[in-house]
Design an enzyme around this catalytic site. Sequence first.
Site, PDB file in Angstrom:
ATOM      1  N   HIS A 126     -29.671  -6.559 -42.558  1.00 59.03           N
ATOM      2  CA  HIS A 126     -29.228  -5.805 -41.392  1.00 59.03           C
ATOM      3  C   HIS A 126     -30.343  -5.663 -40.359  1.00 59.03           C
ATOM      4  CE1 HIS A 126     -26.312  -3.123 -39.487  1.00 59.03           C
ATOM      5  NE2 HIS A 126     -27.304  -2.312 -39.210  1.00 59.03           N
TER       6      HIS A 126
ATOM      7  N   LYS B  65     -23.975  -5.045 -25.299  1.00 56.40           N
ATOM      8  CA  LYS B  65     -24.234  -5.453 -26.676  1.00 56.40           C
ATOM      9  C   LYS B  65     -23.038  -5.104 -27.541  1.00 56.40           C
ATOM     10  CE  LYS B  65     -27.771  -5.048 -30.324  1.00 56.40           C
ATOM     11  NZ  LYS B  65     -28.936  -4.267 -30.790  1.00 56.40           N
TER      12      LYS B  65
ATOM     13  N   SER C  30     -21.717  -4.244 -35.408  1.00 52.60           N
ATOM     14  CA  SER C  30     -20.733  -3.914 -36.434  1.00 52.60           C
ATOM     15  C   SER C  30     -21.060  -2.589 -37.105  1.00 52.60           C
ATOM     16  CB  SER C  30     -20.703  -5.015 -37.499  1.00 52.60           C
ATOM     17  OG  SER C  30     -21.944  -5.069 -38.187  1.00 52.60           O
ATOM     18  N   HIS C  31     -20.024  -1.942 -37.605  1.00 52.33           N
ATOM     19  CA  HIS C  31     -20.162  -0.794 -38.508  1.00 52.33           C
ATOM     20  C   HIS C  31     -19.122  -0.952 -39.603  1.00 52.33           C
ATOM     21  CE1 HIS C  31     -22.284   3.323 -38.284  1.00 52.33           C
ATOM     22  NE2 HIS C  31     -23.174   2.360 -38.193  1.00 52.33           N
TER      23      HIS C  31
ATOM     24  N   HIS D 162     -19.319  -1.771 -43.191  1.00 49.23           N
ATOM     25  CA  HIS D 162     -19.405  -1.147 -44.506  1.00 49.23           C
ATOM     26  C   HIS D 162     -19.200   0.371 -44.449  1.00 49.23           C
ATOM     27  CE1 HIS D 162     -20.494  -5.054 -45.805  1.00 49.23           C
ATOM     28  NE2 HIS D 162     -21.028  -4.703 -46.960  1.00 49.23           N
TER      29      HIS D 162
ATOM     30  N   ARG E  65     -25.905   4.201 -27.455  1.00 47.77           N
ATOM     31  CA  ARG E  65     -27.333   4.548 -27.357  1.00 47.77           C
ATOM     32  C   ARG E  65     -28.181   3.324 -27.058  1.00 47.77           C
ATOM     33  NH1 ARG E  65     -26.067   7.654 -31.613  1.00 47.77           N
ATOM     34  NH2 ARG E  65     -27.152   6.338 -33.136  1.00 47.77           N
TER      35      ARG E  65
ATOM     36  N   ASP F 285     -33.662   3.633 -29.589  1.00 45.39           N
ATOM     37  CA  ASP F 285     -32.684   4.340 -30.393  1.00 45.39           C
ATOM     38  C   ASP F 285     -33.073   4.300 -31.864  1.00 45.39           C
ATOM     39  OD1 ASP F 285     -30.189   5.283 -31.499  1.00 45.39           O
ATOM     40  OD2 ASP F 285     -29.618   3.182 -31.771  1.00 45.39           O
TER      41      ASP F 285
ATOM     42  N   GLU G 243     -30.665   7.955 -41.122  1.00 45.56           N
ATOM     43  CA  GLU G 243     -30.016   7.371 -39.950  1.00 45.56           C
ATOM     44  C   GLU G 243     -29.160   8.417 -39.225  1.00 45.56           C
ATOM     45  OE1 GLU G 243     -28.064   3.699 -40.939  1.00 45.56           O
ATOM     46  OE2 GLU G 243     -29.848   2.898 -41.935  1.00 45.56           O
ATOM     47  N   SER G 244     -29.611   9.667 -39.288  1.00 45.75           N
ATOM     48  CA  SER G 244     -28.929  10.710 -38.521  1.00 45.75           C
ATOM     49  C   SER G 244     -28.786  10.263 -37.078  1.00 45.75           C
ATOM     50  CB  SER G 244     -29.722  12.024 -38.587  1.00 45.75           C
ATOM     51  OG  SER G 244     -29.714  12.547 -39.897  1.00 45.75           O
TER      52      SER G 244
ATOM     53  N   ASN H  19     -25.460  -9.071 -33.381  1.00 46.68           N
ATOM     54  CA  ASN H  19     -25.525  -8.486 -34.707  1.00 46.68           C
ATOM     55  C   ASN H  19     -24.990  -9.502 -35.718  1.00 46.68           C
ATOM     56  OD1 ASN H  19     -23.393  -6.119 -36.338  1.00 46.68           O
ATOM     57  ND2 ASN H  19     -25.506  -6.480 -36.841  1.00 46.68           N
TER      58      ASN H  19
END
Length: 744
Positions: free
Chosen positions: A49, A92, A95-96, A98, A117, A269, A313-314, A538
């Site tokens: 990742h 840009k 993916s999110h 998982h 962000r 970010d 990863e807050s 990504n």
Amino acid sequence: MSEYTEKEALDASSKLGLLPEEYEKIKGYLGRIPNFTELSIYSVMWSEHCSYKNSIKWLKTLPKAGPAILAEAGEENAGLVDIGDGKACAFKIESHNHPSAIEPYQGAATGVGGINRDIFTMGARPIAQLNSLRFGDPKEERTKWLLEGVVKGIGDYGNAFGIPVVGGEVYFDKSYNQNPLVNAMSVGIVDIDKTISATSHGVGNPVFIVGSSTGKDGIHGATFASGDLSDDSADDLPSVQVGDPFQEKLLLEASLELANTDAIIGMQDMGAAGITCSSSEMSAKGGCGMDIWLDKVPTRQEGMLPFEILLSESQERMLVVVKKGRENEVIEIFNKWDLNCVQIGEVTEGDTLRYFMNGQLTAEVSADSLVLGGGAPVYERDYKEPTYIQAVKAFNQDDIAEPTNLVEVAKSLLGHVNVASKDWVTDQYDSMVGTINMGTNSASDAGIVNIKGSDKALAVTVDCNARYVYADPENGCAIAVSEAARNIVCSGGRPSAITNCLNFGNPYSPEAYWQFVGAIKGMSKACERFETPVTGGNVSFYNQSTIDGVTVPVLPTPTIGMIGIIESKKHITPLSFQKKNQKIYMLGNHCKGIESSQYLIQYHQIENSPAPEFDLEIEHKMQQVLLESIQNGFVSAAHDISDGGLLNTLIEMTFGNHIGFEVSIEVDTRMDAALFGESQSRVVVAIDEDKVDKFEAHLRASNQAFVKLGKTVGDGCLINSVNYGQISEFRNISKSALSKLMAN
């Protein structure tokens, strides 16, 4: 500094997903046995990742340079393209997948937050969002649960944040049953002289964390995203972040106010890998180091351990390097917006990152050793043609009986969720906030975004037909780029550049990697032909589902996000018929094949067939001729032929203004191919009677193939004098398909 023996460290590294050879490489960089915190740092930074270790070899072959490119792929948080008048477009897609498979609401919501962000961290104000969503068998209850959660997460976060959703796509296939794809794209505008870089330099310059407090959500999220999903993945719920769009809105305004000063060196970010990633990447880019004091980081929970603070990863957090002496100026801005702004470190000489907790050194690593392009590992994976390709090559459409009742077929196809309207989804998104979306009253093939204070507009789209890529990765991905460009051109724009989100299976599977390599080759040749360089994006590997007890990768899905420039707003072209008694033309020739069409897949239940007919040179020329026709004022409406074929395109063009069509289709081959086939490089256009002669002359002078189809009429959808149905009937079939599915 290590508390480990050699065996303990090796065991710990294995549990963190590091390979034995990677552990040895880490030891070489450190010159000693690493401790747990250091192993954790390397495990996230060397995950696929963050490091792209299994893909970077091929990513480097993509075309990146272009006359309008201000930031090439990998240089900044997002791509940056000059759009004229002293302005640039930052955009840009990421993916999110998982996180959304485990917790669809927060997984999708934080995907939206993270991609926005990336845009405003560069000093750009986000003005448009898009998304590309893939779900499993639409009849499965899990699919409905995932769809409902993802759409609500995108809607709740995006609507509260206040940026319109202007485009997207939704597709269903059983290969996505366990592993949906949630790809989010953001587009922003910035004055070129106010862009912010993700860099660090200047020994002694203070390092600040700004935004929300740090919690335990998202720890090892990058590692989680770099492995296969399994039945035990629900145990990884702490790896899913929790978002707050209202905090993000405050952070946006504070960041843009900060961009109007010259008080900062750089900003990044905190997405994947949190403080670890931002501190290492900014330092490596600037050729410096940092001392970070983890006990200074504002936290939501007491007693957080060093590795938890580093890897959290807050959401809604950023790292800012400030010019020494300008600290109070920066603090005042964030105090105004009621956000944390705390110095947690300073820039140091060399490239060493040192992380302290209560005065004790807990980790010491080289920034360059962590990052892509530095010491992160790079692998060449084996690949081979999958066995299913033999079935693809063996397909013969002569074995498929042509239905006798094509009217019934048309209604069945239009009512399938892959072809039907996605209003059930898009109605949950705010498309009008900010008064910048120019497609709310009259839709175009691409989303149209106003550039205020200019006669220009942006055309934006996301596209990928994964079935085509499955059948032929190289041509299928070239088609994805071409369709994105075609949507831009149909809307009156000229394609400018792309971003990509490459969703594939396990890179250690030679057959899955073969799909990836082919897609990269196809993307390269298409982007070179359209002069649309790749600005970044990504890679998401390890996407798969278990079907009938067998683990299979998702359909290879290289999602293409593209922007284009509409030079004058008078060139904006809608997809709907505008009035009666216009002439209807098709650029291109009638389709003769049904390969990989939704008609073949959904009606005949045949999944293995070649990709549709496609020629990149024919496609490029057709788009050039179409854009010239639009700019010459010939074209009243334009809609590309894609999923569902010619008939679906014609029907969709009736919905906007309730204007029907009467056409004649004369073919000496299969009528079902002419109506439902999906061969490429075809667009339906409507032309005013008084412009027909000039339009046809332009086509002939350009040697562009075309077909005179017929004319627009008051109502009905007539083909060869047969009324296939009334507009209201087709509209109801299309608009209700997805809502009926969710209601059941």
